[in-house]
Motif scaffolding. Structure first.
Motif, PDB file in Angstrom:
ATOM      1  N   GLY A   1       0.783  -1.086  -0.119  1.00 22.41           N
ATOM      2  CA  GLY A   1       0.024   0.062  -0.131  1.00 22.41           C
ATOM      3  C   GLY A   1       0.888   1.324   0.049  1.00 22.41           C
ATOM      4  O   GLY A   1       0.166   2.285   0.208  1.00 22.41           O
ATOM      5  N   GLY A   2       2.301   1.201  -0.261  1.00 26.58           N
ATOM      6  CA  GLY A   2       3.033   2.291  -0.200  1.00 26.58           C
ATOM      7  C   GLY A   2       3.353   2.531   1.199  1.00 26.58           C
ATOM      8  O   GLY A   2       3.134   2.091   2.119  1.00 26.58           O
ATOM      9  N   ASN A   3       4.036   3.937   1.297  1.00 27.53           N
ATOM     10  CA  ASN A   3       4.537   4.101   2.551  1.00 27.53           C
ATOM     11  C   ASN A   3       3.848   5.626   2.689  1.00 27.53           C
ATOM     12  O   ASN A   3       4.771   6.616   3.649  1.00 27.53           O
ATOM     13  N   GLU A   4       2.834   5.746   2.572  1.00 23.23           N
ATOM     14  CA  GLU A   4       2.081   7.172   2.472  1.00 23.23           C
ATOM     15  C   GLU A   4       2.202   7.735   4.171  1.00 23.23           C
ATOM     16  O   GLU A   4       1.518   6.827   4.910  1.00 23.23           O
ATOM     17  N   LEU A   5       2.311   8.976   4.281  1.00 16.17           N
ATOM     18  CA  LEU A   5       2.133   9.409   5.702  1.00 16.17           C
ATOM     19  C   LEU A   5       0.667  10.164   5.836  1.00 16.17           C
ATOM     20  O   LEU A   5       0.113  10.331   4.810  1.00 16.17           O
ATOM     21  N   PRO A   6      -0.010  10.424   6.765  1.00 20.12           N
ATOM     22  CA  PRO A   6      -1.161  10.795   7.042  1.00 20.12           C
ATOM     23  C   PRO A   6      -1.361  12.544   6.718  1.00 20.12           C
ATOM     24  O   PRO A   6      -2.211  13.203   7.156  1.00 20.12           O
ATOM     25  N   TYR A   7      -0.294  13.050   6.215  1.00 17.98           N
ATOM     26  CA  TYR A   7      -0.038  14.548   6.022  1.00 17.98           C
ATOM     27  C   TYR A   7       0.042  14.754   4.659  1.00 17.98           C
ATOM     28  O   TYR A   7       0.709  14.193   3.808  1.00 17.98           O
ATOM     29  N   THR A   8      -0.599  15.963   3.922  1.00 18.30           N
ATOM     30  CA  THR A   8      -0.354  16.253   2.775  1.00 18.30           C
ATOM     31  C   THR A   8       0.686  17.252   2.442  1.00 18.30           C
ATOM     32  O   THR A   8       0.974  17.537   1.509  1.00 18.30           O
ATOM     33  N   LYS A   9       1.277  17.736   3.577  1.00 13.42           N
ATOM     34  CA  LYS A   9       2.256  18.558   3.647  1.00 13.42           C
ATOM     35  C   LYS A   9       3.179  18.414   4.943  1.00 13.42           C
ATOM     36  O   LYS A   9       2.632  18.381   6.010  1.00 13.42           O
ATOM     37  N   ILE A  10       4.496  18.435   4.705  1.00 11.04           N
ATOM     38  CA  ILE A  10       5.528  18.269   6.093  1.00 11.04           C
ATOM     39  C   ILE A  10       6.377  19.237   5.792  1.00 11.04           C
ATOM     40  O   ILE A  10       7.068  19.387   4.923  1.00 11.04           O
ATOM     41  N   SER A  11       6.545  20.347   6.796  1.00 12.23           N
ATOM     42  CA  SER A  11       7.475  21.618   6.397  1.00 12.23           C
ATOM     43  C   SER A  11       8.423  21.831   7.764  1.00 12.23           C
ATOM     44  O   SER A  11       7.772  21.737   8.791  1.00 12.23           O
ATOM     45  N   ILE A  12       9.593  22.160   7.475  1.00 12.70           N
ATOM     46  CA  ILE A  12      10.217  22.449   8.705  1.00 12.70           C
ATOM     47  C   ILE A  12      10.871  23.966   8.292  1.00 12.70           C
ATOM     48  O   ILE A  12      11.245  24.418   7.287  1.00 12.70           O
ATOM     49  N   GLY A  13      10.787  24.598   9.653  1.00  8.15           N
ATOM     50  CA  GLY A  13      11.243  26.100   9.577  1.00  8.15           C
ATOM     51  C   GLY A  13      12.598  26.108  10.232  1.00  8.15           C
ATOM     52  O   GLY A  13      12.906  25.614  11.344  1.00  8.15           O
ATOM     53  N   MET A  14      13.519  26.623   9.454  1.00  8.90           N
ATOM     54  CA  MET A  14      15.119  26.892   9.713  1.00  8.90           C
ATOM     55  C   MET A  14      15.204  28.339  10.240  1.00  8.90           C
ATOM     56  O   MET A  14      14.906  29.186   9.443  1.00  8.90           O
ATOM     57  N   ALA A  15      16.081  28.863  11.338  1.00 10.56           N
ATOM     58  CA  ALA A  15      16.354  30.119  11.496  1.00 10.56           C
ATOM     59  C   ALA A  15      17.629  30.063  12.387  1.00 10.56           C
ATOM     60  O   ALA A  15      17.724  29.414  13.352  1.00 10.56           O
ATOM     61  N   ASN A  16      18.422  30.889  11.829  1.00  9.87           N
ATOM     62  CA  ASN A  16      19.881  31.040  12.472  1.00  9.87           C
ATOM     63  C   ASN A  16      20.776  29.724  12.850  1.00  9.87           C
ATOM     64  O   ASN A  16      21.245  29.473  13.787  1.00  9.87           O
ATOM     65  N   GLY A  17      20.462  28.798  11.926  1.00 14.35           N
ATOM     66  CA  GLY A  17      21.144  27.466  11.824  1.00 14.35           C
ATOM     67  C   GLY A  17      20.599  26.607  12.564  1.00 14.35           C
ATOM     68  O   GLY A  17      21.063  25.604  13.015  1.00 14.35           O
ATOM     69  N   LEU A  18      19.466  26.715  13.399  1.00 10.97           N
ATOM     70  CA  LEU A  18      18.548  25.885  14.036  1.00 10.97           C
ATOM     71  C   LEU A  18      17.295  25.804  13.346  1.00 10.97           C
ATOM     72  O   LEU A  18      16.678  26.546  12.891  1.00 10.97           O
ATOM     73  N   PRO A  19      16.648  24.214  13.467  1.00 10.29           N
ATOM     74  CA  PRO A  19      15.386  24.041  13.334  1.00 10.29           C
ATOM     75  C   PRO A  19      14.463  24.672  14.444  1.00 10.29           C
ATOM     76  O   PRO A  19      14.720  24.424  15.707  1.00 10.29           O
ATOM     77  N   LYS A  20      13.421  25.359  13.992  1.00  6.99           N
ATOM     78  CA  LYS A  20      12.705  26.239  15.067  1.00  6.99           C
ATOM     79  C   LYS A  20      11.176  25.869  14.875  1.00  6.99           C
ATOM     80  O   LYS A  20      10.489  26.028  15.954  1.00  6.99           O
ATOM     81  N   ALA A  21      10.513  25.107  14.090  1.00 14.06           N
ATOM     82  CA  ALA A  21       9.129  24.997  13.795  1.00 14.06           C
ATOM     83  C   ALA A  21       9.096  23.761  12.885  1.00 14.06           C
ATOM     84  O   ALA A  21       9.699  23.325  11.902  1.00 14.06           O
ATOM     85  N   LEU A  22       8.427  22.915  13.166  1.00 14.44           N
ATOM     86  CA  LEU A  22       7.568  21.789  12.362  1.00 14.44           C
ATOM     87  C   LEU A  22       5.984  21.836  12.088  1.00 14.44           C
ATOM     88  O   LEU A  22       5.460  22.402  13.047  1.00 14.44           O
ATOM     89  N   GLU A  23       5.555  22.071  10.786  1.00  9.44           N
ATOM     90  CA  GLU A  23       4.121  22.165  10.217  1.00  9.44           C
ATOM     91  C   GLU A  23       3.880  21.103   9.415  1.00  9.44           C
ATOM     92  O   GLU A  23       4.384  20.683   8.755  1.00  9.44           O
ATOM     93  N   LEU A  24       2.615  20.408  10.102  1.00 11.49           N
ATOM     94  CA  LEU A  24       2.174  19.287   9.551  1.00 11.49           C
ATOM     95  C   LEU A  24       0.743  19.616   9.029  1.00 11.49           C
ATOM     96  O   LEU A  24      -0.017  20.079   9.854  1.00 11.49           O
ATOM     97  N   ILE A  25       0.511  19.282   7.625  1.00  9.99           N
ATOM     98  CA  ILE A  25      -1.191  19.534   7.345  1.00  9.99           C
ATOM     99  C   ILE A  25      -1.648  18.201   6.876  1.00  9.99           C
ATOM    100  O   ILE A  25      -1.203  17.463   5.934  1.00  9.99           O
ATOM    101  N   ASP A  26      -2.847  17.746   7.207  1.00 10.58           N
ATOM    102  CA  ASP A  26      -3.524  16.635   6.782  1.00 10.58           C
ATOM    103  C   ASP A  26      -4.476  16.856   5.625  1.00 10.58           C
ATOM    104  O   ASP A  26      -4.652  18.076   5.344  1.00 10.58           O
TER     105      ASP A  26
END
Length: 232
Positions: free
Chosen positions: A169-194
């Motif tokens: 059935g594939g390896n699909e995740l339950p999200y239509t969008k996965i994003s990471i926010g980077m700032a000053n050399g560090l990850p600061k946020a994760l955004e998931l949209i279903d």
């Protein structure tokens, strides 16, 4: 009903550790967020810090439409991880709950319910973005990284899961969008949209990189009298 937070905590924690597995501050001079993330994943070993988790939704028809997304649930607490395969996601407010991975199993501890749920870590995490933390392969073997826009003071990177032709059935995740926010050399946020448009936003603060974390930090023994559930 178990606060309906078990799935909420699990989603945030396993997904949020994309960020934690990517946490080492040696890529501040790299412009592209995608390349920064690759360097973080290659070099991060441990990290700890604070988190805030929010579940957001668009305003309903009878609500003001100019207020943007509405926070419908928020938790906060402290995290720690050691690569590969161990982490503690310690929710402290509005109530106490812990999600712990010791390298072999995933444990959800709910203090109010006095209940601990154990499940195999591999089965629980294999189809999630946490594979970045628990796998030893390069990030690009699991995701296509796409540099995105700059917003909220961060450079965003979209992660598109690659298909595994061997997976049923594939390896699909339950999200239509996965994003990471980077700032000053560090990850600061994760955004998931279903697929229903719900948004999960995890923000990190006070991150300490490559700290010394004892192995027993990731051990958990249910207290006497606790209900213990073991799921296969």
């Amino acid at each position: 009903m178990q606060k309906s937070l078990s799935a909420f905590a699990l989603t945030f924690a396993v997904s949020g550790f994309i960020l934690f597995s990517a946490s080492i501050g040696m890529a501040a001079d790299v412009d592209g967020g995608a390349e920064q993330l690759r360097q973080f994943v290659r070099n991060s070993k441990t990290a700890e810090g604070d988190f805030v988790q929010q579940q957001l939704r668009a305003p309903k028809a009878n609500e003001p439409q100019d207020k943007g997304l509405k926070v419908v649930r928020q938790t906060q607490g402290h995290f720690a991880f050691a690569r590969p395969g161990r982490f503690v996601w310690d929710t402290q407010k509005p109530f106490e709950q812990k999600l712990i991975a010791d390298g072999k199993q995933l444990i959800l501890w709910d203090k109010d319910l006095n209940q601990a749920t154990f499940r195999p870590a591999g089965q629980a995490l294999a189809a999630t973005p946490a594979a970045i933390l628990f796998g030893e392969a390069s990030l690009d073997q699991h995701f296509d990284l796409i540099d995105g826009e700059e917003r909220m003071g961060m450079k965003w990177v979209a992660l598109a899961p690659k298909k595994d032709p061997k997976a049923k059935g594939g390896n699909e995740l339950p999200y239509t969008k996965i994003s990471i926010g980077m700032a000053n050399g560090l990850p600061k946020a994760l955004e998931l949209i279903d697929g229903l448009g719900s948004v999960v936003l995890v923000t990190l603060d006070k991150i300490q990189l490559n700290v010394n974390l004892p192995v027993n930090r990731f051990n958990f023994t249910p207290p006497a009298g606790a209900e213990v559930l073991r799921l296969n």
